[in-house]
Motif scaffolding. Structure first.
Motif, short mmCIF file in Angstrom:
data_model
loop_
_atom_site.label_atom_id
_atom_site.label_comp_id
_atom_site.label_asym_id
_atom_site.label_seq_id
_atom_site.Cartn_x
_atom_site.Cartn_y
_atom_site.Cartn_z
N GLN A 12 0.93 -1.35 0.03
CA GLN A 12 -0.11 0.00 0.05
C GLN A 12 0.77 1.35 0.04
N THR A 13 0.30 2.16 -0.28
CA THR A 13 1.04 3.73 -0.39
C THR A 13 1.45 3.73 0.93
N GLY A 14 2.82 4.50 1.16
CA GLY A 14 3.34 4.52 2.42
C GLY A 14 4.10 3.49 2.86
N GLY A 15 4.21 2.21 2.29
CA GLY A 15 4.65 1.06 2.83
C GLY A 15 6.14 1.06 2.46
N SER A 16 6.76 -0.27 2.64
CA SER A 16 8.09 -0.51 2.45
C SER A 16 8.50 -1.79 1.75
N ARG A 65 13.69 8.55 0.11
CA ARG A 65 12.87 7.45 0.32
C ARG A 65 13.44 6.19 0.16
N ASN A 82 11.30 2.86 0.99
CA ASN A 82 10.54 3.23 1.96
C ASN A 82 9.31 4.47 1.51
N SER A 83 8.25 4.69 2.19
CA SER A 83 7.43 5.76 1.73
C SER A 83 7.00 5.54 0.38
N LEU A 84 6.56 4.31 -0.21
CA LEU A 84 6.32 3.99 -1.51
C LEU A 84 5.11 4.76 -2.19
N LYS A 85 5.13 5.03 -3.17
CA LYS A 85 4.04 5.84 -3.97
C LYS A 85 3.33 4.91 -5.16
N ASP A 88 5.55 4.62 -8.04
CA ASP A 88 6.89 3.60 -7.87
C ASP A 88 6.39 2.42 -8.53
N SER A 120 -3.02 2.58 -4.17
CA SER A 120 -3.37 3.74 -3.74
C SER A 120 -4.42 3.70 -2.70
#
Length: 120
Positions: A12-16, A65, A82-85, A88, A120
């Protein structure tokens, strides 16, 4: 020379996620290593590179990130993301400049790619 990438997946968005790429075969010396990515309809682009001495470079879009690192003894390069969007999302490929004998120049080798999908 084979490059085996692993660690991709759905997040999910924000994951790593952490990608790994192991080089095997005839590798007398591995110079620069790096990660590239290719999203559908886009050209392959550089994400991050690292020299044998550990000097790193990042695409502006991932600075702060993503972190690239390597273990020369293990012939492995890593990409901590980190902080995946959602932007990415792509197939990530590892690259290594490998010298296979003491008498030849280093040549580019590519891994098979690992899918990273950020929802997202």
């Amino acid at each position: 020379v084979q490059l085996q990438a692993s660690g991709g997946g759905l997040v999910q968005t924000g994951g790593s996620l952490r990608l790994s790429c192991l080089a095997s075969g005839s590798t007398v010396r591995i110079n620069d290593m790096g990660w590239y990515r290719q999203a559908p309809g886009n050209q392959r682009e550089v994400v991050a590179t690292i020299t044998r001495e550990g000097v790193t470079n990042y695409a502006d879009s991932v600075k702060g990130r993503f972190t690239i690192s390597r273990d020369n003894a293990k012939k492995t390069v890593y990409l901590q993301m980190n902080s995946l969007k959602p932007e990415d999302t792509a197939v990530y490929y590892c690259n290594a400049q490998v010298q296979t004998t003491p008498w030849t120049l280093a040549v580019d080798h590519w891994g098979q790619g690992t899918q990273v999908t950020v929802s997202s």
